[in-house]
Design a protein around this motif. Structure first.
Motif, mmCIF file in Angstrom:
data_model
loop_
_atom_site.group_PDB
_atom_site.id
_atom_site.type_symbol
_atom_site.label_atom_id
_atom_site.label_comp_id
_atom_site.label_asym_id
_atom_site.label_seq_id
_atom_site.Cartn_x
_atom_site.Cartn_y
_atom_site.Cartn_z
ATOM 1 N N TRP A 50 0.745 -1.218 0.214
ATOM 2 C CA TRP A 50 -0.326 0.177 -0.108
ATOM 3 C C TRP A 50 0.633 1.352 0.214
ATOM 4 C CZ3 TRP A 50 -4.506 -1.065 3.864
ATOM 5 C CH2 TRP A 50 -5.502 -1.776 4.079
ATOM 6 N N ASP A 51 2.028 0.950 0.441
ATOM 7 C CA ASP A 51 3.125 2.314 0.659
ATOM 8 C C ASP A 51 3.454 2.546 -0.465
ATOM 9 O OD1 ASP A 51 2.862 3.271 3.386
ATOM 10 O OD2 ASP A 51 4.483 1.181 4.251
ATOM 11 N N ASP A 52 4.044 1.572 -1.425
ATOM 12 C CA ASP A 52 4.512 1.416 -3.163
ATOM 13 C C ASP A 52 3.437 2.146 -3.809
ATOM 14 O OD1 ASP A 52 6.690 0.626 -1.912
ATOM 15 O OD2 ASP A 52 6.074 -1.483 -2.187
ATOM 16 N N ASP A 53 1.879 2.047 -3.893
ATOM 17 C CA ASP A 53 0.829 2.362 -4.508
ATOM 18 C C ASP A 53 0.139 2.558 -3.976
ATOM 19 O OD1 ASP A 53 -0.796 2.987 -6.950
ATOM 20 O OD2 ASP A 53 -0.307 1.205 -7.984
ATOM 21 N N PHE A 54 -0.811 3.452 -3.755
ATOM 22 C CA PHE A 54 -1.860 3.582 -3.074
ATOM 23 C C PHE A 54 -3.233 2.898 -3.491
ATOM 24 C CE2 PHE A 54 -5.974 6.327 -1.433
ATOM 25 C CZ PHE A 54 -5.892 5.935 -0.341
ATOM 26 N N LEU A 55 -3.405 2.805 -5.018
ATOM 27 C CA LEU A 55 -4.525 2.418 -5.907
ATOM 28 C C LEU A 55 -4.925 0.821 -5.034
ATOM 29 C CD1 LEU A 55 -4.302 3.795 -8.908
ATOM 30 C CD2 LEU A 55 -5.920 4.557 -7.500
ATOM 31 N N ASN A 56 -3.856 0.645 -4.519
ATOM 32 C CA ASN A 56 -3.168 -0.842 -3.949
ATOM 33 C C ASN A 56 -3.990 -1.384 -2.548
ATOM 34 O OD1 ASN A 56 -1.561 -2.557 -6.102
ATOM 35 N ND2 ASN A 56 0.216 -1.827 -5.254
ATOM 36 N N VAL A 57 -4.512 -0.267 -2.158
ATOM 37 C CA VAL A 57 -5.126 0.034 -1.644
ATOM 38 C C VAL A 57 -6.269 -1.109 -0.854
ATOM 39 C CG1 VAL A 57 -6.168 1.174 1.193
ATOM 40 C CG2 VAL A 57 -3.822 2.082 0.721
ATOM 41 N N THR A 58 -7.137 -1.506 0.069
ATOM 42 C CA THR A 58 -8.490 -2.283 0.400
ATOM 43 C C THR A 58 -8.928 -2.099 0.514
ATOM 44 O OG1 THR A 58 -7.101 -4.178 -0.651
ATOM 45 C CG2 THR A 58 -9.506 -4.753 -0.126
ATOM 46 N N ILE A 59 -9.972 -1.206 0.525
ATOM 47 C CA ILE A 59 -10.699 -0.205 1.172
ATOM 48 C C ILE A 59 -11.321 -0.852 2.697
ATOM 49 C CG2 ILE A 59 -12.798 1.402 1.407
ATOM 50 C CD1 ILE A 59 -9.772 2.586 0.707
ATOM 51 N N ALA A 60 -11.898 -2.041 1.798
ATOM 52 C CA ALA A 60 -12.867 -3.211 2.926
ATOM 53 C C ALA A 60 -11.815 -3.510 4.074
ATOM 54 C CB ALA A 60 -13.064 -3.778 1.946
ATOM 55 N N HIS A 61 -10.453 -4.029 3.600
ATOM 56 C CA HIS A 61 -8.946 -3.973 4.354
ATOM 57 C C HIS A 61 -9.047 -3.363 5.540
ATOM 58 C CE1 HIS A 61 -6.521 -6.826 6.490
ATOM 59 N NE2 HIS A 61 -5.492 -5.840 5.625
ATOM 60 N N LEU A 62 -8.687 -1.612 4.705
ATOM 61 C CA LEU A 62 -7.883 -0.462 5.442
ATOM 62 C C LEU A 62 -9.504 -0.441 7.118
ATOM 63 C CD1 LEU A 62 -6.446 1.566 6.123
ATOM 64 C CD2 LEU A 62 -8.278 2.981 4.471
ATOM 65 N N VAL A 63 -10.471 -0.283 6.091
ATOM 66 C CA VAL A 63 -12.080 -0.241 7.691
ATOM 67 C C VAL A 63 -12.067 -1.118 8.164
ATOM 68 C CG1 VAL A 63 -14.772 0.061 7.737
ATOM 69 C CG2 VAL A 63 -12.856 1.377 5.693
ATOM 70 N N ALA A 64 -11.710 -3.343 8.223
ATOM 71 C CA ALA A 64 -11.964 -3.789 9.036
ATOM 72 C C ALA A 64 -11.002 -3.674 10.548
ATOM 73 C CB ALA A 64 -11.830 -5.041 8.226
ATOM 74 N N VAL A 65 -9.626 -3.315 9.292
ATOM 75 C CA VAL A 65 -8.724 -3.051 10.461
ATOM 76 C C VAL A 65 -8.688 -2.494 11.267
ATOM 77 C CG1 VAL A 65 -5.776 -2.766 10.917
ATOM 78 C CG2 VAL A 65 -7.240 -4.676 9.111
ATOM 79 N N LEU A 66 -8.939 -1.051 10.655
ATOM 80 C CA LEU A 66 -9.348 0.558 11.892
ATOM 81 C C LEU A 66 -9.988 0.068 12.890
ATOM 82 C CD1 LEU A 66 -8.665 3.112 9.120
ATOM 83 C CD2 LEU A 66 -6.829 2.756 11.077
ATOM 84 N N ARG A 67 -11.590 -1.019 12.246
ATOM 85 C CA ARG A 67 -12.887 -1.445 13.198
ATOM 86 C C ARG A 67 -12.857 -2.159 14.608
ATOM 87 N NH1 ARG A 67 -16.935 1.388 12.714
ATOM 88 N NH2 ARG A 67 -17.233 0.829 10.962
ATOM 89 N N ALA A 68 -12.021 -2.913 14.252
ATOM 90 C CA ALA A 68 -10.895 -3.947 15.060
ATOM 91 C C ALA A 68 -11.179 -3.309 16.702
ATOM 92 C CB ALA A 68 -10.273 -4.872 14.591
ATOM 93 N N PRO A 69 -9.536 -2.255 16.467
ATOM 94 C CA PRO A 69 -9.735 -2.464 18.095
ATOM 95 C C PRO A 69 -10.674 -1.051 18.683
ATOM 96 C CG PRO A 69 -8.331 -0.928 16.632
ATOM 97 C CD PRO A 69 -9.090 -1.666 15.788
ATOM 98 N N LEU A 70 -11.355 -0.801 17.958
ATOM 99 C CA LEU A 70 -12.285 0.539 18.411
ATOM 100 C C LEU A 70 -12.356 0.357 19.809
ATOM 101 C CD1 LEU A 70 -14.121 1.817 15.177
ATOM 102 C CD2 LEU A 70 -12.454 2.793 16.309
ATOM 103 N N GLU A 71 -12.391 1.631 20.580
ATOM 104 C CA GLU A 71 -12.738 2.021 22.126
ATOM 105 C C GLU A 71 -12.348 2.799 22.117
ATOM 106 O OE1 GLU A 71 -10.510 -0.137 24.651
ATOM 107 O OE2 GLU A 71 -10.827 -2.064 23.937
#
Length: 135
Positions: A50-71
Motif C-alpha cells: 500500500w505504501d508503494d501504490d495507494f491504488l493497491n489499498v483495499t478499502i474493506a480491509h482498511l476499514v475492517a482493521v481500523l474498526r477492530a480495536p475501537l474503544e
C-alpha cells in the motif's frame, strides 16, 4: 457505530492539526505519511505494498482493521497529499461506515503553512517539490 474518519487534503491545510485535536477528545489517531517510515501503512500494520501504490489499498480491509480495536470515541486517519482516493474508493469507504473529510484552503495559505512547518524542522523548503506533490 463508532466513527472512522478519513482526513484528506493538501499539505499545509491542517490535517494533522485536526487529527490531533480529535485525538485529544478520545479518537485513536493513525497518521499515514509517505515521507516517514514510522508512519507508513506497513508501520501501522497494513500491507507494505500500500505504501508503494495507494491504488493497491483495499478499502474493506482498511476499514475492517481500523474498526477492530475501537474503544473510545473512534478512529481518525490522516492521509498524505499523494494518496488520492478514487471516487469508487470514497464511495466504498462511506458504504462501510468510514467518513471521508476533505480539508481545503487556498494554495498560498497551504504553501505558507507547509513552508513554516518544514522550516521549523531545520529543512529548506522546496516549493517546486511541494507543487509537484500537491498539484
Amino acid at each position: 457505530m463508532t466513527p472512522i474518519l478519513f482526513i484528506l487534503g493538501p499539505s499545509g491545510v491542517g490535517k494533522s492539526h485536526v487529527s490531533k485535536q480529535l485525538e485529544k477528545s478520545g479518537f485513536l489517531y493513525v497518521h499515514i505519511d509517505t515521507d516517514s517510515p514510522t508512519r507508513s501503512f506497513a508501520a501501522n500494520g497494513f500491507p507494505g505494498e500500500w505504501d508503494d501504490d495507494f491504488l493497491n489499498v483495499t478499502i474493506a480491509h482498511l476499514v475492517a482493521v481500523l474498526r477492530a480495536p475501537l474503544e473510545g470515541a473512534g478512529t481518525v486517519v490522516s492521509f498524505p497529499t499523494v494518496d488520492v482516493f478514487t471516487p469508487e474508493m470514497l464511495d466504498q469507504a462511506s458504504e462501510l461506515g468510514a467518513t471521508p473529510i476533505v480539508l481545503w484552503g487556498t494554495k498560498e495559505h497551504c504553501i505558507k503553512a507547509a513552508e513554516e512547518r518544514i522550516r521549523k524542522k531545520g529543512v529548506p523548503f522546496d516549493r517546486g517539490r511541494y507543487e509537484r506533490l500537491n498539484d
